[in-house]
Design a protein around this motif. Structure first.
Motif, PDB file in Angstrom:
ATOM      1  N   UNK A  94       0.850  -1.189   0.000  1.00  0.00           N
ATOM      2  CA  UNK A  94       0.000   0.000   0.000  1.00  0.00           C
ATOM      3  C   UNK A  94       0.886   1.238   0.000  1.00  0.00           C
ATOM      4  N   UNK A  95       0.331   2.345  -0.463  1.00  0.00           N
ATOM      5  CA  UNK A  95       1.087   3.588  -0.479  1.00  0.00           C
ATOM      6  C   UNK A  95       1.476   4.000   0.940  1.00  0.00           C
ATOM      7  N   UNK A  96       2.604   4.634   1.094  1.00  0.00           N
ATOM      8  CA  UNK A  96       3.010   5.122   2.389  1.00  0.00           C
ATOM      9  C   UNK A  96       3.851   4.141   3.173  1.00  0.00           C
ATOM     10  N   UNK A  97       3.865   2.849   2.759  1.00  0.00           N
ATOM     11  CA  UNK A  97       4.665   1.862   3.460  1.00  0.00           C
ATOM     12  C   UNK A  97       6.044   1.797   2.826  1.00  0.00           C
ATOM     13  N   UNK A 143       8.310  -5.688   2.959  1.00  0.00           N
ATOM     14  CA  UNK A 143       8.884  -7.000   2.655  1.00  0.00           C
ATOM     15  C   UNK A 143       9.088  -7.791   3.944  1.00  0.00           C
ATOM     16  N   UNK A 144       9.545  -7.101   4.992  1.00  0.00           N
ATOM     17  CA  UNK A 144       9.795  -7.783   6.254  1.00  0.00           C
ATOM     18  C   UNK A 144       8.489  -8.316   6.860  1.00  0.00           C
ATOM     19  N   UNK A 145       7.473  -7.459   6.854  1.00  0.00           N
ATOM     20  CA  UNK A 145       6.180  -7.871   7.391  1.00  0.00           C
ATOM     21  C   UNK A 145       5.618  -9.062   6.621  1.00  0.00           C
ATOM     22  N   UNK A 146       5.839  -9.001   5.320  1.00  0.00           N
ATOM     23  CA  UNK A 146       5.298 -10.060   4.482  1.00  0.00           C
ATOM     24  C   UNK A 146       5.990 -11.392   4.812  1.00  0.00           C
TER      25      UNK A 146
END
Ligand code: ZN
Length: 419
Positions: free
Chosen positions: A184-187, A193-196
Protein backbone atom coordinates in the motif's frame (compact mmCIF):
# COMPACT_ATOMS: atom_id res chain seq x y z
CA UNK A 1 -6.23 -52.97 22.28
CA UNK A 2 -2.85 -51.70 21.12
CA UNK A 3 -2.50 -50.14 17.70
CA UNK A 4 -0.33 -53.03 16.63
CA UNK A 5 -3.03 -55.43 17.79
CA UNK A 6 -5.56 -53.52 15.77
CA UNK A 7 -3.39 -53.86 12.73
CA UNK A 8 -3.10 -57.62 13.15
CA UNK A 9 -6.81 -57.95 13.70
CA UNK A 10 -7.41 -56.10 10.49
CA UNK A 11 -4.82 -58.15 8.55
CA UNK A 12 -6.53 -61.29 9.68
CA UNK A 13 -9.95 -59.91 8.92
CA UNK A 14 -8.79 -58.90 5.47
CA UNK A 15 -7.61 -62.43 4.88
CA UNK A 16 -10.96 -63.87 6.01
CA UNK A 17 -12.81 -61.43 3.77
CA UNK A 18 -10.58 -62.18 0.81
CA UNK A 19 -11.33 -65.87 1.13
CA UNK A 20 -15.08 -65.33 1.22
CA UNK A 21 -14.91 -63.01 -1.78
CA UNK A 22 -12.96 -65.57 -3.79
CA UNK A 23 -15.65 -68.15 -3.06
CA UNK A 24 -18.44 -65.74 -3.95
CA UNK A 25 -16.80 -64.83 -7.23
CA UNK A 26 -16.74 -68.46 -8.22
CA UNK A 27 -20.51 -68.60 -7.98
CA UNK A 28 -22.51 -67.85 -11.02
CA UNK A 29 -26.25 -67.50 -10.83
CA UNK A 30 -28.32 -68.66 -13.76
CA UNK A 31 -30.35 -65.52 -14.33
CA UNK A 32 -30.49 -62.43 -12.15
CA UNK A 33 -30.92 -63.98 -8.77
CA UNK A 34 -27.92 -63.24 -6.61
CA UNK A 35 -28.61 -60.56 -4.02
CA UNK A 36 -25.98 -58.35 -2.38
CA UNK A 37 -26.69 -55.69 0.23
CA UNK A 38 -24.18 -53.19 1.61
CA UNK A 39 -25.29 -51.59 4.86
CA UNK A 40 -23.50 -48.58 6.39
CA UNK A 41 -23.18 -48.52 10.17
CA UNK A 42 -25.64 -45.67 10.60
CA UNK A 43 -28.42 -47.38 8.67
CA UNK A 44 -31.17 -48.78 10.89
CA UNK A 45 -31.70 -52.51 10.50
CA UNK A 46 -35.47 -51.94 10.47
CA UNK A 47 -35.02 -49.74 7.37
CA UNK A 48 -33.13 -52.50 5.67
CA UNK A 49 -35.75 -55.10 6.58
CA UNK A 50 -38.38 -52.81 5.11
CA UNK A 51 -36.37 -52.45 1.91
CA UNK A 52 -35.92 -56.21 1.65
CA UNK A 53 -39.63 -56.78 2.25
CA UNK A 54 -40.42 -54.33 -0.52
CA UNK A 55 -38.05 -56.08 -2.93
CA UNK A 56 -39.61 -59.38 -1.97
CA UNK A 57 -43.07 -58.26 -2.96
CA UNK A 58 -41.80 -56.65 -6.18
CA UNK A 59 -40.08 -59.91 -7.04
CA UNK A 60 -43.55 -61.44 -7.31
CA UNK A 61 -43.70 -59.79 -10.76
CA UNK A 62 -40.73 -61.71 -12.10
CA UNK A 63 -42.04 -63.86 -14.94
CA UNK A 64 -39.74 -66.85 -14.71
CA UNK A 65 -40.95 -68.96 -11.82
CA UNK A 66 -37.48 -70.29 -11.19
CA UNK A 67 -35.93 -66.84 -10.96
CA UNK A 68 -38.81 -65.51 -8.90
CA UNK A 69 -38.47 -68.29 -6.36
CA UNK A 70 -34.70 -67.91 -6.25
CA UNK A 71 -34.84 -64.17 -5.60
CA UNK A 72 -37.56 -64.49 -3.00
CA UNK A 73 -35.68 -67.29 -1.24
CA UNK A 74 -32.53 -65.16 -1.18
CA UNK A 75 -34.45 -62.23 0.28
CA UNK A 76 -36.11 -64.41 2.90
CA UNK A 77 -32.73 -65.78 3.90
CA UNK A 78 -31.36 -62.25 4.23
CA UNK A 79 -34.32 -61.22 6.37
CA UNK A 80 -33.66 -64.20 8.63
CA UNK A 81 -30.06 -63.10 9.08
CA UNK A 82 -31.06 -59.53 9.84
CA UNK A 83 -33.03 -60.76 12.84
CA UNK A 84 -29.76 -61.31 14.69
CA UNK A 85 -29.09 -57.60 14.75
CA UNK A 86 -30.37 -54.91 17.03
CA UNK A 87 -31.03 -51.38 15.94
CA UNK A 88 -27.86 -50.78 13.93
CA UNK A 89 -25.34 -53.00 12.16
CA UNK A 90 -21.91 -53.53 13.77
CA UNK A 91 -19.08 -50.98 13.47
CA UNK A 92 -18.22 -50.12 9.85
CA UNK A 93 -21.45 -51.75 8.72
CA UNK A 94 -21.92 -55.07 7.02
CA UNK A 95 -22.42 -56.82 3.70
CA UNK A 96 -24.88 -59.62 2.98
CA UNK A 97 -24.78 -62.02 0.07
CA UNK A 98 -27.49 -64.51 -0.72
CA UNK A 99 -28.63 -66.47 -3.71
CA UNK A 100 -29.17 -69.76 -5.45
CA UNK A 101 -25.89 -70.78 -7.00
CA UNK A 102 -25.17 -73.36 -9.61
CA UNK A 103 -23.84 -76.45 -7.89
CA UNK A 104 -23.41 -78.45 -11.07
CA UNK A 105 -25.60 -81.02 -12.75
CA UNK A 106 -28.48 -78.59 -13.10
CA UNK A 107 -28.87 -78.30 -9.35
CA UNK A 108 -28.71 -75.13 -7.30
CA UNK A 109 -27.74 -74.44 -3.70
CA UNK A 110 -28.72 -71.53 -1.49
CA UNK A 111 -25.68 -69.67 -0.25
CA UNK A 112 -25.91 -66.89 2.33
CA UNK A 113 -22.87 -65.05 3.69
CA UNK A 114 -22.67 -62.15 6.08
CA UNK A 115 -19.49 -60.12 6.42
CA UNK A 116 -19.52 -57.85 9.45
CA UNK A 117 -17.31 -54.87 10.16
CA UNK A 118 -15.23 -54.64 7.00
CA UNK A 119 -11.79 -53.05 7.42
CA UNK A 120 -13.21 -49.79 6.17
CA UNK A 121 -16.67 -48.32 6.64
CA UNK A 122 -19.38 -49.19 4.13
CA UNK A 123 -20.05 -45.75 2.69
CA UNK A 124 -23.53 -46.07 1.29
CA UNK A 125 -26.48 -48.41 1.23
CA UNK A 126 -26.57 -50.59 -1.87
CA UNK A 127 -29.05 -53.16 -3.00
CA UNK A 128 -27.88 -55.27 -5.92
CA UNK A 129 -29.65 -58.16 -7.63
CA UNK A 130 -27.81 -59.63 -10.58
CA UNK A 131 -26.22 -62.75 -11.99
CA UNK A 132 -23.09 -62.01 -9.93
CA UNK A 133 -22.55 -61.06 -6.35
CA UNK A 134 -21.38 -57.46 -6.03
CA UNK A 135 -17.93 -57.89 -4.50
CA UNK A 136 -16.03 -54.94 -6.01
CA UNK A 137 -16.66 -52.40 -3.24
CA UNK A 138 -15.39 -54.90 -0.68
CA UNK A 139 -12.41 -55.73 -2.83
CA UNK A 140 -11.53 -52.06 -2.95
CA UNK A 141 -11.65 -51.88 0.81
CA UNK A 142 -9.32 -54.85 1.07
CA UNK A 143 -6.89 -53.61 -1.53
CA UNK A 144 -6.76 -50.38 0.37
CA UNK A 145 -3.81 -50.20 2.62
CA UNK A 146 -1.75 -47.59 4.20
CA UNK A 147 -2.10 -44.43 6.18
CA UNK A 148 -0.67 -41.25 4.73
CA UNK A 149 -0.61 -37.71 5.98
CA UNK A 150 -1.56 -35.04 3.44
CA UNK A 151 -0.60 -31.37 3.39
CA UNK A 152 -1.43 -28.92 0.64
CA UNK A 153 -0.50 -25.29 0.96
CA UNK A 154 0.25 -22.06 -0.76
CA UNK A 155 0.79 -18.75 0.99
CA UNK A 156 -2.90 -18.05 1.42
CA UNK A 157 -4.50 -21.33 2.27
CA UNK A 158 -3.67 -24.79 3.56
CA UNK A 159 -5.42 -28.09 4.15
CA UNK A 160 -4.24 -31.13 6.04
CA UNK A 161 -5.84 -34.51 6.17
CA UNK A 162 -5.46 -38.25 5.84
CA UNK A 163 -5.31 -40.73 3.06
CA UNK A 164 -6.65 -43.95 4.57
CA UNK A 165 -6.48 -46.63 1.95
CA UNK A 166 -8.15 -44.93 -0.98
CA UNK A 167 -10.20 -42.61 1.16
CA UNK A 168 -9.24 -38.98 1.58
CA UNK A 169 -10.25 -37.37 4.84
CA UNK A 170 -9.81 -33.61 5.05
CA UNK A 171 -9.28 -32.68 8.70
CA UNK A 172 -8.17 -29.06 9.15
CA UNK A 173 -7.74 -26.00 7.07
CA UNK A 174 -6.24 -22.56 7.59
CA UNK A 175 -6.03 -19.36 5.64
CA UNK A 176 -3.39 -16.74 6.03
CA UNK A 177 -3.22 -13.00 6.44
CA UNK A 178 -0.18 -12.82 4.22
CA UNK A 179 -0.52 -9.60 2.27
CA UNK A 180 -0.26 -9.71 -1.50
CA UNK A 181 2.87 -8.62 -3.29
CA UNK A 182 1.49 -5.15 -3.87
CA UNK A 183 2.28 -2.81 -1.01
CA UNK A 184 0.00 0.00 0.00
CA UNK A 185 1.09 3.59 -0.48
CA UNK A 186 3.01 5.12 2.39
CA UNK A 187 4.66 1.86 3.46
CA UNK A 188 8.39 1.56 3.05
CA UNK A 189 9.35 -1.23 0.66
CA UNK A 190 11.70 -2.72 3.20
CA UNK A 191 9.22 -2.72 6.01
CA UNK A 192 6.59 -4.17 3.73
CA UNK A 193 8.88 -7.00 2.66
CA UNK A 194 9.79 -7.78 6.25
CA UNK A 195 6.18 -7.87 7.39
CA UNK A 196 5.30 -10.06 4.48
CA UNK A 197 8.07 -12.56 5.28
CA UNK A 198 6.98 -12.61 8.90
CA UNK A 199 3.44 -13.30 7.91
CA UNK A 200 4.55 -16.12 5.64
CA UNK A 201 6.70 -17.59 8.39
CA UNK A 202 3.78 -17.39 10.81
CA UNK A 203 1.52 -19.11 8.37
CA UNK A 204 3.98 -21.93 7.73
CA UNK A 205 4.25 -22.40 11.47
CA UNK A 206 0.50 -22.56 11.77
CA UNK A 207 0.26 -25.16 8.99
CA UNK A 208 3.07 -27.20 10.53
CA UNK A 209 1.26 -26.99 13.85
CA UNK A 210 -1.88 -28.48 12.32
CA UNK A 211 0.13 -31.22 10.65
CA UNK A 212 2.11 -31.98 13.81
CA UNK A 213 -1.05 -32.20 15.91
CA UNK A 214 -2.40 -34.74 13.51
CA UNK A 215 0.61 -36.76 12.43
CA UNK A 216 3.09 -36.91 15.32
CA UNK A 217 0.89 -39.11 17.50
CA UNK A 218 0.37 -41.49 14.59
CA UNK A 219 3.97 -41.44 13.36
CA UNK A 220 4.49 -45.16 14.00
CA UNK A 221 1.53 -46.12 11.86
CA UNK A 222 2.21 -43.55 9.16
CA UNK A 223 3.36 -44.89 5.83
CA UNK A 224 4.37 -41.45 4.70
CA UNK A 225 3.51 -37.79 4.35
CA UNK A 226 2.77 -36.14 1.03
CA UNK A 227 3.14 -32.42 0.55
CA UNK A 228 1.53 -30.52 -2.29
CA UNK A 229 1.42 -26.96 -3.45
CA UNK A 230 2.82 -24.58 -6.02
CA UNK A 231 6.53 -23.89 -6.21
CA UNK A 232 8.25 -22.49 -4.32
CA UNK A 233 5.81 -22.61 -1.40
CA UNK A 234 6.03 -26.31 -0.68
CA UNK A 235 9.81 -26.23 -1.02
CA UNK A 236 10.10 -23.28 1.33
CA UNK A 237 7.86 -25.06 3.78
CA UNK A 238 9.84 -28.30 3.68
CA UNK A 239 13.29 -26.71 3.53
CA UNK A 240 12.40 -24.45 6.43
CA UNK A 241 12.08 -27.43 8.81
CA UNK A 242 8.68 -26.34 9.99
CA UNK A 243 7.45 -29.87 10.55
CA UNK A 244 8.21 -31.62 13.82
CA UNK A 245 11.58 -33.38 13.54
CA UNK A 246 10.01 -36.74 14.31
CA UNK A 247 7.89 -36.66 11.19
CA UNK A 248 10.31 -34.87 8.83
CA UNK A 249 11.64 -38.20 7.58
CA UNK A 250 8.13 -39.43 6.86
CA UNK A 251 7.79 -37.02 3.95
CA UNK A 252 7.95 -39.29 0.93
CA UNK A 253 7.41 -36.71 -1.74
CA UNK A 254 6.36 -33.23 -2.77
CA UNK A 255 4.06 -32.62 -5.69
CA UNK A 256 2.69 -29.75 -7.70
CA UNK A 257 -0.99 -29.17 -7.18
CA UNK A 258 -3.14 -26.42 -8.58
CA UNK A 259 -5.49 -25.99 -5.64
CA UNK A 260 -4.96 -25.85 -1.93
CA UNK A 261 -8.57 -26.27 -0.84
CA UNK A 262 -10.00 -29.70 -0.10
CA UNK A 263 -9.93 -30.61 -3.78
CA UNK A 264 -6.18 -30.00 -3.60
CA UNK A 265 -5.89 -33.01 -1.31
CA UNK A 266 -7.37 -35.15 -4.06
CA UNK A 267 -5.05 -33.54 -6.61
CA UNK A 268 -2.14 -34.37 -4.37
CA UNK A 269 -3.11 -38.04 -4.09
CA UNK A 270 -3.62 -38.31 -7.84
CA UNK A 271 -0.21 -36.84 -8.54
CA UNK A 272 1.47 -38.99 -5.93
CA UNK A 273 -0.02 -42.26 -7.17
CA UNK A 274 3.27 -43.72 -8.31
CA UNK A 275 5.06 -42.80 -5.11
CA UNK A 276 2.22 -44.39 -3.14
CA UNK A 277 2.36 -47.65 -5.06
CA UNK A 278 6.12 -47.76 -4.54
CA UNK A 279 5.76 -47.10 -0.82
CA UNK A 280 3.27 -49.96 -0.55
CA UNK A 281 5.48 -52.54 -2.23
CA UNK A 282 8.53 -51.07 -0.50
CA UNK A 283 7.30 -52.24 2.89
CA UNK A 284 6.98 -55.81 1.65
CA UNK A 285 10.32 -55.56 -0.11
CA UNK A 286 12.06 -54.46 3.06
CA UNK A 287 10.66 -57.44 4.97
CA UNK A 288 11.84 -59.85 2.31
CA UNK A 289 15.27 -58.20 2.06
CA UNK A 290 15.70 -58.71 5.76
CA UNK A 291 14.55 -62.31 5.50
CA UNK A 292 17.04 -63.08 2.72
CA UNK A 293 19.85 -61.32 4.56
CA UNK A 294 19.23 -63.53 7.58
CA UNK A 295 18.84 -66.60 5.43
CA UNK A 296 22.16 -66.06 3.70
CA UNK A 297 24.33 -64.64 6.42
CA UNK A 298 22.50 -64.72 9.72
CA UNK A 299 20.52 -67.17 11.82
CA UNK A 300 17.24 -65.33 12.29
CA UNK A 301 15.33 -66.74 9.32
CA UNK A 302 12.85 -69.59 9.29
CA UNK A 303 10.61 -70.90 6.53
CA UNK A 304 8.21 -73.63 5.58
CA UNK A 305 5.09 -74.49 7.55
CA UNK A 306 6.52 -76.83 10.16
CA UNK A 307 9.70 -74.92 10.97
CA UNK A 308 7.85 -71.65 11.11
CA UNK A 309 5.20 -73.22 13.30
CA UNK A 310 7.74 -74.65 15.74
CA UNK A 311 9.46 -71.30 16.06
CA UNK A 312 6.11 -69.58 16.52
CA UNK A 313 5.13 -71.93 19.34
CA UNK A 314 8.44 -71.17 21.07
CA UNK A 315 7.58 -67.48 20.88
CA UNK A 316 10.74 -66.90 18.87
CA UNK A 317 9.19 -65.30 15.80
CA UNK A 318 9.25 -61.53 15.56
CA UNK A 319 7.43 -61.25 12.24
CA UNK A 320 5.48 -63.95 10.48
CA UNK A 321 5.64 -63.53 6.69
CA UNK A 322 2.80 -65.04 4.68
CA UNK A 323 2.41 -64.92 0.94
CA UNK A 324 -0.72 -63.00 0.03
CA UNK A 325 -1.59 -65.55 -2.67
CA UNK A 326 -1.43 -68.59 -0.43
CA UNK A 327 -4.62 -70.63 0.03
CA UNK A 328 -3.82 -73.83 1.88
CA UNK A 329 -5.26 -76.05 4.55
CA UNK A 330 -3.32 -77.90 7.18
CA UNK A 331 -4.26 -81.32 8.53
CA UNK A 332 -3.16 -82.04 12.08
CA UNK A 333 -2.55 -85.76 12.61
CA UNK A 334 -2.51 -86.60 16.31
CA UNK A 335 -1.32 -90.17 16.78
CA UNK A 336 -3.40 -92.02 19.37
CA UNK A 337 -0.69 -94.67 19.75
CA UNK A 338 2.41 -92.62 20.58
CA UNK A 339 1.18 -89.03 20.99
CA UNK A 340 3.22 -87.73 18.06
CA UNK A 341 1.73 -84.96 15.92
CA UNK A 342 2.31 -84.60 12.19
CA UNK A 343 1.21 -81.70 9.99
CA UNK A 344 0.44 -81.78 6.34
CA UNK A 345 -0.21 -78.69 4.23
CA UNK A 346 -2.68 -79.32 1.43
CA UNK A 347 -4.33 -77.53 -1.43
CA UNK A 348 -7.73 -76.29 -0.29
CA UNK A 349 -9.52 -78.36 -2.90
CA UNK A 350 -7.77 -81.64 -2.13
CA UNK A 351 -9.48 -84.14 0.12
CA UNK A 352 -7.79 -85.29 3.31
CA UNK A 353 -5.50 -88.27 2.64
CA UNK A 354 -5.01 -91.20 4.99
CA UNK A 355 -1.92 -90.97 7.14
CA UNK A 356 0.48 -93.15 9.05
CA UNK A 357 2.32 -91.68 12.02
CA UNK A 358 5.85 -90.59 11.09
CA UNK A 359 7.07 -91.77 14.49
CA UNK A 360 5.48 -95.17 15.16
CA UNK A 361 3.89 -95.98 11.82
CA UNK A 362 0.37 -96.40 13.23
CA UNK A 363 -2.63 -95.46 11.14
CA UNK A 364 -3.96 -92.06 12.27
CA UNK A 365 -7.70 -91.35 12.16
CA UNK A 366 -8.73 -87.83 11.23
CA UNK A 367 -12.01 -85.94 11.32
CA UNK A 368 -13.02 -82.64 9.71
CA UNK A 369 -12.01 -80.91 12.94
CA UNK A 370 -8.39 -81.88 12.32
CA UNK A 371 -8.27 -79.84 9.15
CA UNK A 372 -8.25 -76.06 9.02
CA UNK A 373 -6.99 -73.09 7.08
CA UNK A 374 -3.19 -73.12 7.37
CA UNK A 375 -2.91 -69.34 7.61
CA UNK A 376 -5.53 -69.17 10.37
CA UNK A 377 -3.67 -71.90 12.19
CA UNK A 378 -0.41 -69.94 12.24
CA UNK A 379 -1.97 -66.52 12.87
CA UNK A 380 -3.71 -67.88 15.92
CA UNK A 381 -0.40 -68.97 17.43
CA UNK A 382 1.19 -65.69 16.34
CA UNK A 383 -1.46 -63.69 18.16
CA UNK A 384 -0.92 -65.62 21.38
CA UNK A 385 2.84 -65.04 21.20
CA UNK A 386 2.78 -61.37 20.29
CA UNK A 387 4.14 -62.04 16.81
CA UNK A 388 3.33 -59.57 14.05
CA UNK A 389 1.87 -61.01 10.86
CA UNK A 390 2.75 -59.52 7.47
CA UNK A 391 1.09 -60.51 4.24
CA UNK A 392 3.62 -60.23 1.43
CA UNK A 393 2.57 -59.43 -2.11
CA UNK A 394 3.82 -61.56 -5.01
CA UNK A 395 4.23 -58.48 -7.21
CA UNK A 396 8.02 -58.46 -6.88
CA UNK A 397 10.68 -61.10 -7.31
CA UNK A 398 11.44 -61.91 -3.69
CA UNK A 399 7.74 -61.90 -2.88
CA UNK A 400 7.18 -64.43 -5.60
CA UNK A 401 10.01 -66.52 -4.18
CA UNK A 402 8.30 -66.61 -0.80
CA UNK A 403 5.34 -68.20 -2.53
CA UNK A 404 7.21 -70.55 -4.87
CA UNK A 405 10.40 -71.49 -3.08
CA UNK A 406 9.48 -71.24 0.60
CA UNK A 407 5.98 -72.65 0.64
CA UNK A 408 4.45 -69.25 1.35
CA UNK A 409 5.40 -69.24 5.03
CA UNK A 410 8.47 -67.68 6.60
CA UNK A 411 9.51 -65.78 9.66
CA UNK A 412 12.11 -63.40 11.00
CA UNK A 413 13.16 -64.53 14.46
CA UNK A 414 13.74 -62.61 17.65
CA UNK A 415 16.61 -64.91 18.56
CA UNK A 416 18.24 -67.96 17.03
CA UNK A 417 16.60 -71.26 17.99
CA UNK A 418 18.47 -73.75 15.85
CA UNK A 419 15.11 -75.09 14.65
ZN1 ZN B 1 2.54 -92.57 16.47
Amino acid sequence: MSQEGDQEQSDRKKYEFRKVIEDLKDFDGSGTQLVTIYIPEDRQISDVVQHVTQEHSEAANIKSKQTRTAVQDALTSIKDRLRYYDVYPPENGMVLFSGAVDSGGGRTDMVTKVLESPPQPVESFRYHCDSDFLTEPLEHMLADQGLYGLIVLDRREANVGWLKGKRIEPVKSASSLVPGKQRKGGQSAQRFARLRLEAIDNFYQEVAGMANDLFVAKRHELDGILVGGPSPTKDEFLDGDYLHHEIQDNVIGKFDVAYTDESGLKDLVDNAEEALADAEVMKDKNEMEEFFKELNAGDLATYGFEQTRRNLVMGAVDRLLISEDLRKDVVVYDCAECGNTDYEVLDRRKSTPSHTCSDCGAEVDVTDDDREDAIDHLIEIAEQRGTETKFISTDFEKGEQLYNAFGGFAGILRYSTGV
